[in-house]
Design a protein around this motif. Structure first.
Motif, mmCIF file in Angstrom:
data_model
loop_
_atom_site.group_PDB
_atom_site.id
_atom_site.type_symbol
_atom_site.label_atom_id
_atom_site.label_comp_id
_atom_site.label_asym_id
_atom_site.label_seq_id
_atom_site.Cartn_x
_atom_site.Cartn_y
_atom_site.Cartn_z
ATOM 1 N N ASP A 1 0.852 -1.173 0.000
ATOM 2 C CA ASP A 1 0.000 0.000 0.000
ATOM 3 C C ASP A 1 0.901 1.240 0.000
ATOM 4 O O ASP A 1 2.080 1.150 0.370
ATOM 5 N N VAL B 1 0.200 -1.068 -4.475
ATOM 6 C CA VAL B 1 -1.228 -1.331 -4.676
ATOM 7 C C VAL B 1 -1.972 -0.376 -3.748
ATOM 8 O O VAL B 1 -2.131 -0.640 -2.556
ATOM 9 N N SER B 2 -2.395 0.751 -4.297
ATOM 10 C CA SER B 2 -2.886 1.856 -3.484
ATOM 11 C C SER B 2 -4.296 2.255 -3.864
ATOM 12 O O SER B 2 -4.686 2.167 -5.019
ATOM 13 N N GLY B 3 -5.044 2.742 -2.880
ATOM 14 C CA GLY B 3 -6.343 3.353 -3.162
ATOM 15 C C GLY B 3 -6.188 4.701 -3.853
ATOM 16 O O GLY B 3 -7.126 5.217 -4.445
ATOM 17 N N SER C 1 -6.175 3.356 -7.911
ATOM 18 C CA SER C 1 -7.515 3.648 -8.417
ATOM 19 C C SER C 1 -7.362 4.351 -9.759
ATOM 20 O O SER C 1 -6.414 5.105 -9.973
ATOM 21 N N ASP D 1 -9.412 0.985 -6.239
ATOM 22 C CA ASP D 1 -8.405 0.015 -5.791
ATOM 23 C C ASP D 1 -8.245 0.059 -4.274
ATOM 24 O O ASP D 1 -7.170 0.341 -3.741
ATOM 25 N N ASP D 2 -9.329 -0.234 -3.588
ATOM 26 C CA ASP D 2 -9.330 -0.219 -2.125
ATOM 27 C C ASP D 2 -10.175 -1.401 -1.650
ATOM 28 O O ASP D 2 -11.061 -1.860 -2.366
ATOM 29 N N LYS E 1 -8.563 -4.253 -4.033
ATOM 30 C CA LYS E 1 -7.104 -4.484 -4.099
ATOM 31 C C LYS E 1 -6.738 -5.856 -4.681
ATOM 32 O O LYS E 1 -5.894 -5.929 -5.574
ATOM 33 N N ILE F 1 -4.717 -6.416 -8.162
ATOM 34 C CA ILE F 1 -3.541 -7.298 -8.212
ATOM 35 C C ILE F 1 -3.701 -8.331 -9.324
ATOM 36 O O ILE F 1 -2.788 -8.572 -10.106
ATOM 37 N N GLY G 1 0.569 -3.301 4.471
ATOM 38 C CA GLY G 1 -0.443 -2.261 4.479
ATOM 39 C C GLY G 1 -0.478 -1.586 5.839
ATOM 40 O O GLY G 1 0.356 -1.871 6.701
ATOM 41 N N ASP H 1 -6.525 -2.228 3.529
ATOM 42 C CA ASP H 1 -5.551 -3.229 3.057
ATOM 43 C C ASP H 1 -5.900 -4.645 3.506
ATOM 44 O O ASP H 1 -5.168 -5.587 3.215
ATOM 45 N N MET I 1 -6.262 -7.295 0.752
ATOM 46 C CA MET I 1 -4.968 -7.541 0.086
ATOM 47 C C MET I 1 -4.107 -8.465 0.947
ATOM 48 O O MET I 1 -3.480 -9.404 0.426
#
Lengths: 324, 324
Positions: B60, B178-180, B204, B229-230, B234, B238, B251, B256, B259
Motif C-alpha cells: 500500500d 497497490v494503493s487506493g 484507483s 483500488d481499495d 485491491k 492485483i 499495508g 488493506d 490484500m
C-alpha cells in the motif's frame, strides 16, 4: 595459453553470438532495420539512446506471435469448453447459439451475432474462479492442436518472433503482450512459450469479484466487460498497465493500428512493425479480406508512417520451431 | 597482498553489507522475522524456497510507504488544483463544494458528501490528457510540503520502508504499489522516491479515451471510474495487473485487509505486514478512530492470521530520511 583460452574464448563466443541476432530471419532490409534500431537505442552516447527503464516493447499476440487461422485459437478453446460442459447443460441442445455450435454449424452460430458470442463467452469464461479458469486453460493447451497444421497450438509460435522477443530483452527491453485476446487465457502459458511473465500480459478482460467462500478468498469471473483491448482499447490498456509510451510495437492487423500509431508518434526513436501473412505454403496467406486478423488500413498507412512491413515469405527462414 | 586486497576486500564489504539489511530498523522481533522470511524464501534448497518469478511483493502507499496525515496527500493536490483553476471558473465562487473549498471551509466541503467529492475529482483529475496531468503532478510534487511537518511530501517517505523495498529487490523480489490513491497521481514520482517503475504501480483509476487531435494521438481522462483500488478492489487490481498471488504484502489500514488476506491465504510461505502508526513525536499516532488510514479490524485480526504488526515507535530507528 590455457588461461587465455579460458578467459578469451568465452568472450569471443559471446561476441560471435551477439554479432548474429535473429538467426531465423533472412538478412533482408527489415532484419537490418530492426538490428540497427536496437543498436542505436541501446548504445550509450548514441543520439538515439533510450534509457533502460524507457525500453518498452509491445507485441500483439494473435497473428503476431502465433498463428490465428483458420480462426483465433481462443475460439477453439471456447468450442471445446462448450462441448465439455454440454452434459451439465441439456438445455443447450435446444438453445442457440449452443445448439448450432454443438452440431458444428458455424453459420448458425454466426447468425446469433454479438449477443450469441457474448452468451458463449459467458458460459465458458465466467462464473468460475480465476484459479479454476487458469487450470482449465493449462490443461487444455497442453494437448490442443490446430486442425489445419496438426501442430500443438503452442508449437505455432513464430520462431523469428520468439527470437526477436529474446533479442530485445537481451538488450534491456521489457517485452509486453498487448492482445485483443483474453488476458486470463494467455497468462497460463506465455512465460513458457514467449518468456513473458503474467504481469507483462495485457489483454481483454472482464470484471472480477472478490469473495470469501468457506473461509477461503477467491476471485470470481463475472459476465461484464472490463476492457476490450483492441483498436482504441490498446493504447488505453498500455496506459493502464504500463504507464509509459512504448518505444517498439509489433502487430499484424487493423486492430493494432492505434497501438502502432500511439507508439510511433512519441518523440525520439520509435519502431513500428507489421507482420504480413504472405506465406500460404509454410503458414497462411491473408490480409484485407480475412475474418481473423484483417489487415487493410494499417497496410496502406505503413509506408507513410515508416512502419516496417515484414513479409513472412521472404523475411523469415523458418516460421515455426523445428518439430520435436 | 595487493591482489588479495583488491579481490577480497570488496567481497568482505559485500558480505558486511548483506549481513546488515534494514539499517533503519531496530533489531526487534519484527525485523528478525522479515529477514528470516526473505532468507528462507530465497535460499536454494530451502523447503520454503520461492522461485524468482513468483517473488511478488505488494505495498500500500498512503500510510505504508509515506505519511497520510493530516489528510491523504492527494487531497492537498486536489485543493491546490481547485485554487489554481479557480480564476478560469468564476462560477465556483457560488457553487458547492468549490465555494467552501476556496474559503478553506472543510466542513462545508464534507457536507457535500460523496457527490461533492466526485465533482472535485472530476474538475481536477479529468478532462485533460494523461500527459498534461502527469506534468501537473510532476510540477506540483517538486515543491509541495506537508502543513504539519513543513517537509516536502516526497521527503515523508518512510526510510525503513524504502530500505525494505530495496532489500526485497536485492533478493529477487519484484515490488509493486497497490494503493487506493490515483494510479496517475503516483506514477510520475514513484520511481525516484521508491525505485518502483510506473508499470509496477497499481491504483484507483478512471476511464481513458483514445483520440487523435490535429493528427496527434492523446489519451483523455474521463470522469468515470475504472477501478476503486481499495478493500475488495485491491485483490482485483492485483489480479488484473500482476496475474499472480503475491508472496509478501504490507499495508496499514482496513483498506488493506483484503490484500493481506488474499496474499497470506495462498499456499506456501507468505508474509503480511501492518504498519501501526504509534509515534506521535516523530510522525503521527492513530488507528481505530482515524479519518485517514483507519486501522481497526485488521489490527484485531493480525495476531490470528500471523501478520506482523510493526510498531513505528519501537521498530524504527528513524522514520524519515535525514534532512538534506
Amino acid at each position: 595459453m590455457k588461461i587465455i583460452a579460458t578467459l578469451i574464448l568465452p568472450a569471443l563466443l559471446l561476441t560471435a553470438r551477439a554479432a548474429e541476432p535473429l538467426p531465423s530471419w533472412n538478412d533482408t532490409a527489415n532484419r537490418k532495420a530492426i538490428v540497427a534500431f536496437v543498436e542505436k537505442t541501446t548504445k550509450e552516447g548514441s543520439p538515439d539512446f533510450v534509457s533502460k527503464p524507457e525500453r518498452i516493447a509491445v507485441f500483439d499476440n494473435d497473428g503476431t506471435l502465433w498463428s490465428e487461422q483458420p480462426m483465433y485459437f481462443q475460439v477453439f478453446f471456447l468450442i471445446d469448453r462448450v462441448k465439455a460442459l454440454a452434459p451439465e447443460h441439456p438445455e443447450w441442445k435446444e438453445k442457440e447459439p449452443f445448439a448450432s455450435l454443438l452440431k458444428g454449424d458455424i453459420k448458425g452460430v454466426m447468425a446469433s451475432g454479438e449477443k450469441g458470442l457474448m452468451q458463449l463467452l459467458a458460459a465458458t469464461h465466467t462464473g468460475m474462479t480465476t484459479e479454476e479458469f487458469a487450470k482449465t486453460v493449462t490443461d487444455w493447451i497442453a494437448t490442443a492442436k490446430n486442425p489445419k497444421t496438426g501442430k500443438l497450438l503452442t508449437d505455432m509460435a513464430f520462431q523469428p518472433m520468439v527470437e526477436l522477443l529474446g533479442y530485445l530483452r537481451e538488450n534491456g527491453y521489457k517485452t509486453f503482450i498487448v492482445s485483443g485476446g483474453g488476458i486470463e487465457f494467455m497468462r497460463p502459458w506465455t512465460e513458457k512459450v514467449y518468456g513473458i511473465p503474467p504481469e507483462q500480459v495485457i489483454g481483454s478482460s472482464i470484471q472480477l469479484k472478490y469473495e470469501v467462500r468457506d473461509g477461503k478468498p477467491v476471485l470470481v469471473k463475472l459476465p461484464e466487460l472490463n476492457l476490450n483491448d483492441d483498436k482504441e482499447g490498446k493504447p488505453v490498456g498500455i496506459e493502464r498497465h504500463i504507464g509509459r509510451r512504448p518505444v517498439f510495437a509489433a502487430g499484424n492487423s487493423d486492430g493494432d493500428f492505434q497501438m502502432l500509431e500511439w507508439t510511433t508518434s512519441g518523440s525520439g526513436p520509435r519502431l513500428g512493425l507489421i507482420i504480413h501473412h504472405t506465406d500460404a505454403e509454410r503458414e497462411f496467406a491473408y490480409d484485407r479480406e480475412s475474418h481473423f486478423g484483417k489487415l487493410d488500413k494499417a497496410l496502406d498507412e505503413a509506408p507513410k508512417r515508416g512502419w516496417l512491413v515484414v513479409d513472412m515469405k521472404s523475411d523469415w527462414k523458418v516460421v515455426f520451431p523445428p518439430d520435436k
